[in-house]
Scaffold this active site. Structure first.
Site, PDB file in Angstrom:
ATOM      1  N   ARG A 184       0.866  -1.271   0.033  1.00 21.83           N
ATOM      2  CA  ARG A 184      -0.015   0.090   0.005  1.00 21.83           C
ATOM      3  C   ARG A 184       0.737   1.456  -0.029  1.00 21.83           C
ATOM      4  NH1 ARG A 184      -2.333  -3.538  -1.579  1.00 21.83           N
ATOM      5  NH2 ARG A 184      -4.201  -4.639  -0.457  1.00 21.83           N
ATOM      6  N   GLU A 217      -3.990   2.415   7.434  1.00 19.36           N
ATOM      7  CA  GLU A 217      -3.677   2.476   5.819  1.00 19.36           C
ATOM      8  C   GLU A 217      -4.184   3.681   5.250  1.00 19.36           C
ATOM      9  OE1 GLU A 217      -5.075  -0.970   3.858  1.00 19.36           O
ATOM     10  OE2 GLU A 217      -5.666   0.226   1.901  1.00 19.36           O
ATOM     11  N   SER A 258     -10.577  -0.436   3.864  1.00 15.30           N
ATOM     12  CA  SER A 258      -9.833  -1.001   5.058  1.00 15.30           C
ATOM     13  C   SER A 258      -9.076   0.222   5.723  1.00 15.30           C
ATOM     14  CB  SER A 258      -8.641  -1.767   4.521  1.00 15.30           C
ATOM     15  OG  SER A 258      -9.354  -2.957   4.158  1.00 15.30           O
TER      16      SER A 258
HETATM   17  C1  LIG Z   1     -15.496   1.244  -0.220  1.00 14.84           C
HETATM   18  C2  LIG Z   1     -13.896   1.271  -0.504  1.00 14.84           C
HETATM   19  C3  LIG Z   1     -13.478   0.319  -0.814  1.00 14.84           C
HETATM   20  C4  LIG Z   1     -11.931   0.120  -0.935  1.00 14.84           C
HETATM   21  N1  LIG Z   1     -11.209  -1.111  -1.214  1.00 14.84           N
HETATM   22  C5  LIG Z   1      -9.807  -1.055  -1.674  1.00 14.84           C
HETATM   23  C6  LIG Z   1      -9.225  -1.958  -2.004  1.00 14.84           C
HETATM   24  O1  LIG Z   1      -9.935  -3.142  -2.121  1.00 14.84           O
HETATM   25  N2  LIG Z   1      -7.786  -2.043  -2.078  1.00 14.84           N
HETATM   26  C7  LIG Z   1      -7.146  -0.812  -1.782  1.00 14.84           C
HETATM   27  O2  LIG Z   1      -6.023  -0.816  -1.898  1.00 14.84           O
HETATM   28  N3  LIG Z   1      -8.058   0.276  -1.499  1.00 14.84           N
HETATM   29  C8  LIG Z   1      -9.322   0.200  -1.316  1.00 14.84           C
HETATM   30  N4  LIG Z   1      -9.835   1.357  -0.922  1.00 14.84           N
HETATM   31  C9  LIG Z   1      -9.194   2.695  -0.432  1.00 14.84           C
HETATM   32  C10 LIG Z   1      -9.074   3.521  -1.730  1.00 14.84           C
HETATM   33  O3  LIG Z   1     -10.002   3.474  -2.644  1.00 14.84           O
HETATM   34  C11 LIG Z   1      -7.667   3.567  -2.354  1.00 14.84           C
HETATM   35  O4  LIG Z   1      -6.537   3.601  -1.549  1.00 14.84           O
HETATM   36  C12 LIG Z   1      -7.416   4.362  -3.616  1.00 14.84           C
HETATM   37  O5  LIG Z   1      -6.664   3.819  -4.618  1.00 14.84           O
HETATM   38  C13 LIG Z   1      -7.266   6.147  -3.359  1.00 14.84           C
HETATM   39  O6  LIG Z   1      -7.342   6.676  -4.418  1.00 14.84           O
HETATM   40  P1  LIG Z   1      -7.853   8.044  -4.247  1.00 14.84           P
HETATM   41  O7  LIG Z   1      -7.591   8.702  -5.713  1.00 14.84           O
HETATM   42  O8  LIG Z   1      -9.190   8.251  -3.337  1.00 14.84           O
HETATM   43  O9  LIG Z   1      -6.892   8.628  -3.325  1.00 14.84           O
HETATM   44  P2  LIG Z   1      -6.925   9.810  -2.188  1.00 14.84           P
HETATM   45  O10 LIG Z   1      -7.586   9.283  -1.170  1.00 14.84           O
HETATM   46  O11 LIG Z   1      -7.296  11.142  -2.645  1.00 14.84           O
HETATM   47  O12 LIG Z   1      -5.613  10.144  -1.674  1.00 14.84           O
HETATM   48  C14 LIG Z   1      -4.680   8.987  -1.166  1.00 14.84           C
HETATM   49  C15 LIG Z   1      -3.094   9.326  -1.004  1.00 14.84           C
HETATM   50  O13 LIG Z   1      -2.393   9.587  -2.298  1.00 14.84           O
HETATM   51  C16 LIG Z   1      -2.120  10.618  -2.404  1.00 14.84           C
HETATM   52  N5  LIG Z   1      -2.356  11.124  -3.803  1.00 14.84           N
HETATM   53  C17 LIG Z   1      -3.711  11.074  -4.544  1.00 14.84           C
HETATM   54  N6  LIG Z   1      -3.351  11.190  -5.818  1.00 14.84           N
HETATM   55  C18 LIG Z   1      -2.046  11.549  -5.854  1.00 14.84           C
HETATM   56  C19 LIG Z   1      -1.429  11.577  -7.199  1.00 14.84           C
HETATM   57  N7  LIG Z   1      -1.742  11.931  -8.232  1.00 14.84           N
HETATM   58  N8  LIG Z   1       0.095  12.068  -6.849  1.00 14.84           N
HETATM   59  C20 LIG Z   1       0.532  12.236  -5.651  1.00 14.84           C
HETATM   60  N9  LIG Z   1      -0.158  11.548  -4.562  1.00 14.84           N
HETATM   61  C21 LIG Z   1      -1.482  11.442  -4.699  1.00 14.84           C
HETATM   62  C22 LIG Z   1      -2.763  11.633  -1.701  1.00 14.84           C
HETATM   63  O14 LIG Z   1      -2.228  12.869  -1.251  1.00 14.84           O
HETATM   64  C23 LIG Z   1      -2.986  10.718  -0.223  1.00 14.84           C
HETATM   65  O15 LIG Z   1      -1.850  10.765   0.514  1.00 14.84           O
HETATM   66  C24 LIG Z   1     -11.262   1.385  -0.668  1.00 14.84           C
HETATM   67  C25 LIG Z   1     -11.939   2.518  -0.403  1.00 14.84           C
HETATM   68  C26 LIG Z   1     -13.339   2.384  -0.203  1.00 14.84           C
HETATM   69  C27 LIG Z   1     -14.064   3.546   0.044  1.00 14.84           C
END
Ligand SMILES: Cc1cc2nc3c(=O)[nH]c(=O)nc-3n(C[C@H](O)[C@H](O)[C@H](O)COP(=O)(O)OP(=O)(O)OC[C@H]3O[C@@H](n4cnc5c(N)ncnc54)[C@H](O)[C@@H]3O)c2cc1C
Length: 333
Positions: free
Chosen positions: A210, A329, A258
């Protein structure tokens, strides 16, 4: 001193121990009226004093002074140049599906890479049957998975149903069912705070569970190496994985997936939390899900502090019971 620093790279994920949710107004002292200067110097879309609860799937979080939404790589580059010049702190986010923002919000600029930053293109790979798919960081991961399935390209099915942007998924090295983004990824394009673009091939990327080491850079695009497959079979696999998710995860309550990382070599975090008798436990409006104990859900009235207090309670109880320190996480801003 610390608060008045000039920020020419993005803030890193918050460390829980360092969290003190004070209202902080560091830049006002140093930069005077930076919002006005930003408005004058950068023509892109900005929302001022925007509640982060709107932008995060946990649906909690105080206001960001500004949420800037660049529509292109050029707009992002000019934005970062202006922010460096003004010495304003900034942090890039995708869809906020892995973020807990404090009640005090963020006294700087949240840079949101969204739907306008989401082009997908493909070209033949070097070996027969392989295709390189290049995608901009603001594209939704689910959209990319469906797009690939519709093209008959396999390798990303495991990500079906993971919310968030491609940039967020790459930074988080998001994964499910034993697979993660690092497997199909072949290259990442980063942007430094200084405006320089950096292309790293897979062998120059440092991934762990992660996590991708970004050195504070912004992910602007990613490239995946995918294999030709049967379109129907790929779509069927994705649909099945989505159904499996629905069965195992809470529905209808805001969450961030998670909440804790699975500790290496030990039972999953959800199992430890469940076995510590914590399913259903609440702090204010935040609750350990009755369905999946590694999901902390917003029952409707949760505050960021509720989630932090519940997180600490879960960590304390699991530590007492099993001697295991669970690490979040979810990133804390
Ligand atoms: C219902 C649900 C189910 C989920 N299931 C999973 C799963 O099965 N597996 C899993 O791994 N995760 C899961 N997640 C968590 C989440 O969806 C993932 O971690 C996802 O990849 C985060 O993407 P985001 O664009 O929303 O990132 P954000 O939440 O917007 O950001 C996460 C982090 O990344 C940084 N960031 C974001 N974009 C960039 C960029 N372009 N450049 C540099 N830094 C950046 C942010 O500053 C922050 O620190 C789940 C979440 C939910 C709500």
């Amino acid at each position: 001193m610390l608060l008045a620093r000039s920020c020419n790279r993005q803030d890193r994920p918050g460390r829980v121990a360092a969290l003190k949710f004070r209202g902080q107004r560091p830049m006002e002292k140093k930069m005077g009226n930076w919002p006005e200067q930003l408005r004058d110097l950068w023509p892109g879309e900005i929302e001022w004093n925007s509640p982060m609860a709107r932008w995060c799937t946990l649906q909690v979080g105080g206001p960001a002074r500004a949420v800037a939404m660049p529509a292109s790589r050029a707009e992002l580059q000019s934005l970062l140049a202006v922010l460096a010049r003004l010495g304003v702190c900034w942090r890039v986010i995708g869809r906020g599906s892995n973020l807990l923002v404090s009640g005090a919000g963020y006294d700087g600029v949240v840079v949101m890479l969204g739907r306008k930053f989401a082009a997908i293109a493909q070209q033949a790979g070097e070996n027969g049957g392989e295709t390189l798919v290049r995608v901009e960081a603001g594209c939704s991961l689910m959209k990319l998975v469906s797009w690939c399935a519709a093209q008959g390209l396999q390798g990303l099915e495991f990500a079906a149903g993971i919310p968030g942007s491609v940039g967020g998924a790459v930074v988080m090295n998001a994964g499910a069912w034993g697979k993660e983004m690092s497997v199909p990824l072949s290259a990442v394009t980063f942007l430094r705070g200084s405006g320089e673009l950096v292309e790293r091939k897979k062998d120059g990327l440092v991934f762990s569970y992660r996590h991708l080491e970004t050195e504070g850079m912004v992910v602007v695009a990613a490239e995946f190496l995918l294999q030709a497959g049967d379109r129907r079979a790929i779509e069927k696999r994705c649909a099945q994985l989505m159904r499996d998710r629905k069965e195992k995860q809470p529905q209808g309550l805001a969450n961030a997936g998670s909440f804790f990382k699975n500790p290496p070599g030990l039972p999953a975090a959800g199992k430890l939390i469940q076995d510590a008798g914590l399913k259903g436990v609440r702090v204010g409006g935040a609750q350990v899900s009755e369905v999946h104990a590694n999901f902390l859900v917003n029952t409707g009235s949760a505050t960021p502090q509720d989630f932090l207090d519940l997180m600490r309670l879960v960590q304390k109880k699991v530590l007492e019971r099993f001697g295991v320190r669970l690490e979040p996480e979810v990133h804390i801003l």
